[in-house]
Design an enzyme around this catalytic site. Sequence first.
Site, mmCIF file in Angstrom:
data_model
loop_
_atom_site.group_PDB
_atom_site.id
_atom_site.type_symbol
_atom_site.label_atom_id
_atom_site.label_comp_id
_atom_site.label_asym_id
_atom_site.label_seq_id
_atom_site.Cartn_x
_atom_site.Cartn_y
_atom_site.Cartn_z
ATOM 1 N N LYS A 251 -8.824 6.918 -15.159
ATOM 2 C CA LYS A 251 -8.019 6.455 -16.303
ATOM 3 C C LYS A 251 -8.866 5.824 -17.401
ATOM 4 C CE LYS A 251 -8.182 3.626 -12.763
ATOM 5 N NZ LYS A 251 -7.870 3.510 -11.363
ATOM 6 N N THR B 146 -13.434 6.949 -2.696
ATOM 7 C CA THR B 146 -12.028 6.801 -2.310
ATOM 8 C C THR B 146 -11.210 8.035 -2.689
ATOM 9 O OG1 THR B 146 -12.229 4.421 -2.670
ATOM 10 C CG2 THR B 146 -9.999 5.307 -2.604
ATOM 11 N N VAL B 147 -11.304 8.461 -3.943
ATOM 12 C CA VAL B 147 -10.467 9.580 -4.406
ATOM 13 C C VAL B 147 -11.015 10.914 -3.887
ATOM 14 C CG1 VAL B 147 -9.545 10.774 -6.436
ATOM 15 C CG2 VAL B 147 -9.774 8.283 -6.462
ATOM 16 N N LYS C 220 -3.756 2.903 -18.336
ATOM 17 C CA LYS C 220 -2.609 3.724 -17.920
ATOM 18 C C LYS C 220 -1.507 3.686 -18.984
ATOM 19 C CE LYS C 220 -3.803 2.914 -13.087
ATOM 20 N NZ LYS C 220 -3.645 1.999 -11.948
ATOM 21 N N GLY D 182 -9.231 -0.723 -0.416
ATOM 22 C CA GLY D 182 -9.597 0.361 -1.337
ATOM 23 C C GLY D 182 -8.669 0.492 -2.535
ATOM 24 N N ILE E 220 2.361 8.911 -7.576
ATOM 25 C CA ILE E 220 3.677 9.107 -8.222
ATOM 26 C C ILE E 220 3.557 10.192 -9.288
ATOM 27 C CG2 ILE E 220 5.513 8.015 -9.585
ATOM 28 C CD1 ILE E 220 4.516 5.308 -8.562
ATOM 29 N N GLY F 125 -1.190 6.673 -9.382
ATOM 30 C CA GLY F 125 -1.631 7.235 -8.099
ATOM 31 C C GLY F 125 -0.813 8.446 -7.684
ATOM 32 N N GLY G 49 -5.016 4.202 -3.732
ATOM 33 C CA GLY G 49 -5.420 4.557 -2.372
ATOM 34 C C GLY G 49 -5.873 6.002 -2.301
HETATM 35 N N1 HSE Z 1 -7.143 -0.363 -9.001
HETATM 36 C C1 HSE Z 1 -6.072 0.534 -9.228
HETATM 37 C C2 HSE Z 1 -4.796 -0.078 -8.711
HETATM 38 C C3 HSE Z 1 -6.344 1.845 -8.554
HETATM 39 O O1 HSE Z 1 -4.897 -1.067 -7.975
HETATM 40 O O2 HSE Z 1 -3.721 0.390 -9.037
HETATM 41 C C4 HSE Z 1 -5.401 2.948 -8.930
HETATM 42 O O3 HSE Z 1 -5.461 3.236 -10.287
#
Ligand code: HSE
Length: 377
Positions: A88, A10-11, A188, A170, A119, A117, A284
């Site tokens: 993270k 994904t990333v 986080k 995702g 931000i 993400g 995402g």
């Molecule tokens: N699973 C995490 C979320 C992905 O839904 O925020 C991003 O860190």
Amino acid sequence: MRIALLGYGTVGSGIGRIVETHDLGIEIAKILCLPKECDEPRKTSSYDEILAEPGLDVIVEAMGGQEPAHTFIMQALERGISVVTANKAVVAAHLGEFVGAAKASGAGLYVEASCGGGIPWLASIAKVKRIDAIDSFSGILNGTTNFIIDQMKKNDEDFSEALSRAQELGYAERDPSADIDGIDVANKCIITASLAFGCDCIRDLPVFGIRNLTAADLAHYAYEGYGVKLLARGICRDGRYAVAVEPVLVPSDSLEANVPDNFNIATLEGATVGPLKFYGQGAGSLPTGNACVQDLLDCRDGNQLTFDLDPSITYDPELLTGDYVIRTTAAFPQGGTAFGIGSKRYKGLTADAAHKLMRTIVADDPSAFMACIPTTL
Ligand code: HSE
């Protein structure tokens, strides 16, 4: 700038798309993937080959999980190769070790994508800290759980249906327990507190997720004038700090209560700047990829976050108190007042005390739920 990507999920694929569609002067020289996925010359399943690649400026870790991410990051930092990561879990667990290794070798450590993400949350904290001490923060920092709550509320969906869709889109972690049990937010929260307060944040903070949230809870809270959100919160006063992750009742007309889909919102409070709110896509492929690419550009320009991790800033659970609403079919603890059918409200508990109480209740009633009505934040 020549980079290697570890992982193309994904990333990683989000980073790939941004780099390939924008003229940023970034070349993806190597991609670490599974042997069966090595279908072009840049791809390899050997990390040693990546470390030996001449003229590599940055390694971007986009694999997730603890190992081998931890070992690969350390090997890069020890060789003086800068690292960008969105992971993270590994950053929260090994922040001090990574910061030490980066300092020793002169490499850069870039972790913007690990919190919120797309931000620019950590970058903004660093900017605010140039003038203000940060007194507190709070935030919806998990897109999956916000999406689940929002879908349950809007579409009358049940919990598991909404979770499956978050997985398809995702947003969710490989193991969705990380999302719904608050572990992802805790990671986080640790990274945010470490940067915002300059503390070596505790790892075993009070964490309670939304696994047991029901449509009836949502309706009950709405009747009482609240929405419920899974929040990370932190407070720092006079060299002491407290942190917690838990469902929080927020006024129905607040910005937090109205954050839709998988969006995140994060708030901080500085002495002169006052409250600041940051809203955007917290998960995402492209938003998280965007944060990683911003880190690459910061690395190129020589800008990076400074984590102080001062051990003299101590954890004090007394700083974070609130009222706690508990729903259970087990015996209620003494002292609560009625809060609708099947729930009681307990006044003025620390997050630590409320979570300890809840562990006992959940042992008898695994479907019990708890939410905080904050009084200190
Ligand atoms: N699973 C995490 C979320 C992905 O839904 O925020 C991003 O860190």
